[in-house]
Design a protein around this motif. Structure first.
Motif, PDB file in Angstrom:
ATOM      1  N   HIS A 241       0.809  -1.421   0.062  1.00 41.92           N
ATOM      2  CA  HIS A 241      -0.026  -0.228  -0.157  1.00 41.92           C
ATOM      3  C   HIS A 241       0.810   1.178   0.109  1.00 41.92           C
ATOM      4  O   HIS A 241       0.357   2.343  -0.133  1.00 41.92           O
ATOM      5  CB  HIS A 241      -0.874   0.217   1.182  1.00 41.92           C
ATOM      6  CG  HIS A 241      -0.310   0.002   2.714  1.00 41.92           C
ATOM      7  ND1 HIS A 241       0.198  -0.869   3.133  1.00 41.92           N
ATOM      8  CD2 HIS A 241      -0.044   1.143   3.253  1.00 41.92           C
ATOM      9  CE1 HIS A 241       0.813  -0.821   4.335  1.00 41.92           C
ATOM     10  NE2 HIS A 241       0.564   0.655   4.507  1.00 41.92           N
ATOM     11  N   GLU A 242       2.226   1.072  -0.071  1.00 47.86           N
ATOM     12  CA  GLU A 242       3.174   2.363  -0.171  1.00 47.86           C
ATOM     13  C   GLU A 242       3.433   2.408  -1.570  1.00 47.86           C
ATOM     14  O   GLU A 242       4.414   3.169  -1.831  1.00 47.86           O
ATOM     15  CB  GLU A 242       4.343   2.175   0.588  1.00 47.86           C
ATOM     16  CG  GLU A 242       4.008   1.546   2.093  1.00 47.86           C
ATOM     17  CD  GLU A 242       3.815   3.056   3.062  1.00 47.86           C
ATOM     18  OE1 GLU A 242       3.672   3.888   2.325  1.00 47.86           O
ATOM     19  OE2 GLU A 242       3.162   2.863   4.165  1.00 47.86           O
ATOM     20  N   ARG A 243       2.454   2.433  -2.504  1.00 50.18           N
ATOM     21  CA  ARG A 243       2.587   2.374  -3.833  1.00 50.18           C
ATOM     22  C   ARG A 243       3.207   3.747  -4.276  1.00 50.18           C
ATOM     23  O   ARG A 243       4.370   3.797  -5.311  1.00 50.18           O
ATOM     24  CB  ARG A 243       1.220   2.195  -4.521  1.00 50.18           C
ATOM     25  CG  ARG A 243       1.234   2.071  -5.904  1.00 50.18           C
ATOM     26  CD  ARG A 243       0.029   1.443  -6.419  1.00 50.18           C
ATOM     27  NE  ARG A 243      -0.225   1.833  -7.849  1.00 50.18           N
ATOM     28  CZ  ARG A 243      -1.195   2.068  -8.575  1.00 50.18           C
ATOM     29  NH1 ARG A 243      -2.433   1.415  -7.831  1.00 50.18           N
ATOM     30  NH2 ARG A 243      -1.297   2.369  -9.804  1.00 50.18           N
ATOM     31  N   ASP A 244       2.814   4.913  -3.847  1.00 52.84           N
ATOM     32  CA  ASP A 244       3.456   6.228  -4.306  1.00 52.84           C
ATOM     33  C   ASP A 244       4.629   6.251  -4.055  1.00 52.84           C
ATOM     34  O   ASP A 244       5.568   6.573  -4.999  1.00 52.84           O
ATOM     35  CB  ASP A 244       2.643   7.086  -3.614  1.00 52.84           C
ATOM     36  CG  ASP A 244       1.133   7.434  -3.846  1.00 52.84           C
ATOM     37  OD1 ASP A 244       0.838   6.863  -5.084  1.00 52.84           O
ATOM     38  OD2 ASP A 244       0.462   8.179  -3.289  1.00 52.84           O
ATOM     39  N   VAL A 245       5.409   5.750  -3.023  1.00 52.26           N
ATOM     40  CA  VAL A 245       6.514   6.040  -2.826  1.00 52.26           C
ATOM     41  C   VAL A 245       7.468   4.999  -3.445  1.00 52.26           C
ATOM     42  O   VAL A 245       8.509   5.430  -4.472  1.00 52.26           O
ATOM     43  CB  VAL A 245       6.985   5.387  -1.142  1.00 52.26           C
ATOM     44  CG1 VAL A 245       8.735   5.424  -0.908  1.00 52.26           C
ATOM     45  CG2 VAL A 245       6.298   6.488  -0.243  1.00 52.26           C
TER      46      VAL A 245
ATOM     47  N   GLU B 122       6.625   3.692  -6.680  1.00 51.16           N
ATOM     48  CA  GLU B 122       6.493   4.227  -7.800  1.00 51.16           C
ATOM     49  C   GLU B 122       7.354   5.519  -8.193  1.00 51.16           C
ATOM     50  O   GLU B 122       8.190   5.736  -9.326  1.00 51.16           O
ATOM     51  CB  GLU B 122       5.089   4.820  -8.499  1.00 51.16           C
ATOM     52  CG  GLU B 122       4.177   3.547  -8.399  1.00 51.16           C
ATOM     53  CD  GLU B 122       2.730   3.876  -9.002  1.00 51.16           C
ATOM     54  OE1 GLU B 122       2.604   5.031  -8.777  1.00 51.16           O
ATOM     55  OE2 GLU B 122       1.785   2.770  -9.178  1.00 51.16           O
ATOM     56  N   ARG B 123       7.582   6.379  -7.026  1.00 51.19           N
ATOM     57  CA  ARG B 123       8.369   7.479  -7.270  1.00 51.19           C
ATOM     58  C   ARG B 123      10.073   7.111  -7.396  1.00 51.19           C
ATOM     59  O   ARG B 123      10.630   7.752  -8.273  1.00 51.19           O
ATOM     60  CB  ARG B 123       8.268   8.315  -6.184  1.00 51.19           C
ATOM     61  CG  ARG B 123       9.034   9.712  -6.311  1.00 51.19           C
ATOM     62  CD  ARG B 123       8.613  10.667  -5.144  1.00 51.19           C
ATOM     63  NE  ARG B 123       9.311  11.947  -5.640  1.00 51.19           N
ATOM     64  CZ  ARG B 123      10.430  12.219  -4.783  1.00 51.19           C
ATOM     65  NH1 ARG B 123      10.874  11.639  -3.728  1.00 51.19           N
ATOM     66  NH2 ARG B 123      11.083  13.568  -5.135  1.00 51.19           N
TER      67      ARG B 123
END
Length: 187
Positions: free
Chosen positions: A63-67, A69-70
């Motif tokens: 669920h820490e997808r944003d980190v 992907e960045r």
């Protein structure tokens, strides 16, 4: 005859000095190119480690997808950047910040911090960061020597005549400094 020899020596001394200055500037510029290739090699090693690190973290922290992907996006941008040193330093700085954010995420997952694959990858990343810092110091030392030569009188006259351009320093902080302490509670 002795006057002719004196005149010849007086004429040759500046020519010899000029040639020596020019050759030393060329040598320093070549040292910079060589030392940059060392930095570039170590950065590529880091880029190769990052996907494995992200994959390992992804298994625990989906669920820490944003980190995640960045980190991947910045890794890809850095790997593709072959521009000036300043541009690469800016991109590398952003990647380092993203990696630090990734390691902050890891702190929330004790199982991940104890995972042997993760610990091995983190150890490799630390080793790579040390190698990047050593290569960066060598590169920056060569840039310093070259800039001193280009800016000091009288060698700056030769540098100006042949348009020896100043080189940029490469400054990027490490993404990770040390392996965190993993402690297991007693049962």
């Amino acid at each position: 005859m002795p006057i002719l020899i004196v005149l010849l020596v007086v004429a040759l001394v500046p020519v010899i000095w000029f040639v020596v200055q020019y050759n030393s500037l060329v040598g320093l510029r070549n040292y910079i190119s060589e030392s940059w290739s060392n930095v570039d090699t170590e950065l590529k090693r880091r880029y190769d480690l990052i996907p494995n690190l992200v994959t390992t973290v992804k298994g625990y922290a989906a669920h820490e997808r944003d980190v995640l992907e960045r980190v991947v996006a910045l890794r890809n941008r850095c790997a593709a950047n072959n521009g000036p040193v300043g541009d690469q330093a800016r991109d590398e700085g952003q990647l380092v910040d993203a990696l630090k954010q990734l390691f902050v995420v890891v702190e929330d997952y004790p199982q991940l911090k104890a995972d042997q694959n993760f610990l091995k990858l983190q150890g490799e990343l630390i080793n790579t960061e040390n190698r990047i810092q050593a290569a960066r110091r060598f590169y920056n030392g060569n840039v310093r020597d070259y800039r001193n030569k280009c800016e000091s009188f009288p060698s700056n006259l030769v540098a100006g005549m042949f348009n020896f351009q100043p080189q940029e320093f490469f400054s990027v902080p490490p993404s990770v400094k040390e392996v965190p302490n993993v402690e297991f509670g007693s049962p």
